[in-house]
Scaffold this motif. Sequence first.
Motif, PDB file in Angstrom:
ATOM      1  N   TYR A 122      62.340  20.343 -33.895  1.00 43.97           N
ATOM      2  CA  TYR A 122      63.330  20.086 -32.880  1.00 43.97           C
ATOM      3  C   TYR A 122      64.152  18.610 -32.728  1.00 43.97           C
ATOM      4  N   LYS A 125      65.885  17.086 -35.285  1.00 41.01           N
ATOM      5  CA  LYS A 125      67.024  17.299 -35.679  1.00 41.01           C
ATOM      6  C   LYS A 125      68.018  16.979 -33.908  1.00 41.01           C
ATOM      7  N   PHE A 126      67.798  17.089 -32.796  1.00 41.00           N
ATOM      8  CA  PHE A 126      67.572  16.756 -32.064  1.00 41.00           C
ATOM      9  C   PHE A 126      68.436  15.176 -32.070  1.00 41.00           C
ATOM     10  N   ARG A 127      67.334  14.752 -32.677  1.00 41.49           N
ATOM     11  CA  ARG A 127      67.870  13.589 -31.869  1.00 41.49           C
ATOM     12  C   ARG A 127      69.087  12.784 -33.369  1.00 41.49           C
ATOM     13  N   ARG A 128      68.972  13.482 -33.846  1.00 40.71           N
ATOM     14  CA  ARG A 128      70.078  13.188 -35.585  1.00 40.71           C
ATOM     15  C   ARG A 128      69.226  12.556 -36.697  1.00 40.71           C
ATOM     16  N   LYS A 157      66.563  27.753 -35.335  1.00 42.16           N
ATOM     17  CA  LYS A 157      67.951  26.655 -35.021  1.00 42.16           C
ATOM     18  C   LYS A 157      68.127  25.489 -36.290  1.00 42.16           C
ATOM     19  N   LEU A 159      65.833  24.499 -38.631  1.00 39.33           N
ATOM     20  CA  LEU A 159      65.365  22.818 -38.081  1.00 39.33           C
ATOM     21  C   LEU A 159      64.578  22.658 -39.662  1.00 39.33           C
TER      22      LEU A 159
ATOM     23  N   ILE B  43      64.893  18.192 -21.380  1.00 38.12           N
ATOM     24  CA  ILE B  43      65.052  19.625 -22.013  1.00 38.12           C
ATOM     25  C   ILE B  43      63.967  20.700 -21.218  1.00 38.12           C
ATOM     26  N   GLU B  69      72.057  22.050 -26.767  1.00 36.93           N
ATOM     27  CA  GLU B  69      70.472  21.668 -27.246  1.00 36.93           C
ATOM     28  C   GLU B  69      69.440  21.256 -26.469  1.00 36.93           C
ATOM     29  N   ARG B  70      69.988  21.073 -25.025  1.00 37.08           N
ATOM     30  CA  ARG B  70      68.708  21.094 -24.402  1.00 37.08           C
ATOM     31  C   ARG B  70      68.713  21.822 -23.574  1.00 37.08           C
ATOM     32  N   PHE B  72      68.012  25.767 -23.477  1.00 40.71           N
ATOM     33  CA  PHE B  72      68.175  27.445 -24.438  1.00 40.71           C
ATOM     34  C   PHE B  72      66.830  28.483 -24.179  1.00 40.71           C
ATOM     35  N   THR B  74      64.990  31.197 -25.668  1.00 40.01           N
ATOM     36  CA  THR B  74      64.165  31.072 -26.666  1.00 40.01           C
ATOM     37  C   THR B  74      63.484  32.786 -27.222  1.00 40.01           C
TER      38      THR B  74
END
Lengths: 326, 365
Positions: A122, A125-128, A157, A159, B43, B69-70, B72, B74
């Motif tokens: 995660y 992915k969040f940080r590309r 998500k 992932l 997050i 994205e920060r 959410f 679950t």
Amino acid sequence: MSARLYRLLYRIRRVEEEIARVYPTDRIRSPVHLSIGQEAVSVGVCEALEPRDVVFGTYRGHALYLARGGDLRRMIAELYGKATGCTKGKGGSMHLIAPERGVMGMSAVVGTTIANAAGYAYALKFRREPAIIASFFGDGATEEGVFAETLNFAVLKRLPILFVCENNQYAIHTHQSRRQGTPAICQRARAFGMPAEQVDGDLTGLIQRAREVVAEVRAGGGPAFLEVMTYRWREHVGPGFDYHLGFRDEGEAAPWIVADPVARLAAELRPTERARIESEVAEEIADAFAFAEASPFPAAAELTLDVFKEEHHVAATHREAGAECW
Amino acid sequence: MLQPLTVRPARSAGESRIERTLSYADAIREAADQEMARDPSVIVFGLDVDDPKAIQGTTRGLLDTYGPERVFGTPLSEDAMTGAAVGMALAGLRPIHVHIRMDFLLLAMNQLVNVAAKTRYMYSGQVHLPLVIRAMIGKSWGQGAQHSQGLHSFFMHVPGLKVVAPATPFDAKGCLAAAVRDDDPVLYVEHRLLHFQQGPVPEAPYAVRPGKARVTAAGEDITVVGISWMQVECLRARHYLAEIGIRAEVIDPVWLSPLDLNTIAESVEKTGRLLVVDTAWTCCGASAEIVAAVGERLQGIRDLKLKRLGFAPTTCPTTPSLEELFYPNARTIAAAARNLVEDADTGWMPEERPELQEVAFRGPF
């Protein structure tokens, strides 16, 4: 190509055989779960990974650590409980780590790192970041709740994670057929919404499929699942064999030993090349064990270090507290 | 004439004038908002953190400001989501994982105790685990067996976890900020009834760092330590005790791990009497630990009278007639304190004063 792969596989095999040889001397003070027979799973999948990728593994993790390029001297020193070990003698065989090689942890509790791997994915992915995660676990882990919970989250998500089920068919001494209503692990993975396939223990085939699947995951295709069939040659924990216990017989192991990827690759090499690799590996292993033998045990002060980042927060009921409070 | 009751933090000189009043719930929300604005790696996730009720308002507006994205909600997967939080923290994010009931942490014990608590040590300090677990303790209106437990002592028991239980809006904000900035896992314990508390809260970000207790009211006769919601009840008890001439010194430990034993022991050395009141059971609890640690520190130095109060040693019942008996309250705390001070079972129970009763919460949840 095959010379390089042979060195990787043979090195892991020989390291663990040496561990098994030394173990009865009691100089190794950590329970060891040997990967002998299963080396090709780690080597094959790691061949498909890039240096920036990250892996999480299990207590049977020597092969994964070494396949990712973890330092051999520090691994053996860790098994000896020495200060030069990869966790200074605090984690032992079941908790190897090599952050510089993307080996971010292993757990003694079955299934546990599957969720940690998903969380790491995660963050990537969040940080590309273009890196992906490979999460290694056994067939027993697929029975844990965390397995189902994590697969659902990974699909939800999308992932960048490859789940690698290393199916050696046994959880300690209990066969998969006595633990699972159906052996269809891949079907269960697909039911969560990800592609899944079973591959046999052939190294070349595994590398090829792993590369294809890793490319799809890296391209943003979401999680994928590989069930790699393999076989544990030795006992669950310790240096020996367990056929005498009667829960399995050597006949079951025979086809796996015939198909041993280490022997197969050896047969493909010119004898001089093979001899050169084997002698270099022998030298490296001797050096690593000598390094471990010669290294000191950690100093007593290490006992209370690394509980918290701030040393003075340890057992604060018995220390002066409040130094940095507002 | 009684002064209006607000649990105020003991302030340092530079903070003597805080004009703004905020609720405890809004203080949590503001801390999360400010930390997320300050640090893009923070997050927030957990069951329902992004739903219209926004966890009693403590996560309100965060989704709009920081995106999905920060922030959410679950799947109902406490085990895996706690494990994922660990993985995120290993990767350098600073997750705040929210549990609307502390009881639900029992589904995540493997990841909290076997992984989060152990990670720094078993990997010899090569990795950090900046993880915050917010967990709420419920009370009243029939919360019952599985919505009311105070299990913080489970986590105090385990090396590698920090535990904080702020009792005021000021500390709610400062402790959450400190927890987020901490590089180790922190269990942040919120009592549901505290969410309604109002108090002074500075607007600018600040951190109430681990390891310091507060003397919230000075006194000479007995030291009363109140944990989480019981801090409020202890300050109320102090009013009952004042009527009969007993001057109680009240202490809020704020951080249970690391625990500021010095502040508590200094007070007990002065008063010779210690009553610890927890919003949890006493057996093997935070109150047991504090009493034992003070006893060890002061034995041979000072004659001591020691007492713990907490939940009745039963499961929490739902009917109000029994629920009332399950919890310590200002009057039972005052009565226990008087008995300790007079070293006798006095049989005294103060007349209930309406302004010292709990009225903030009427359910349904």
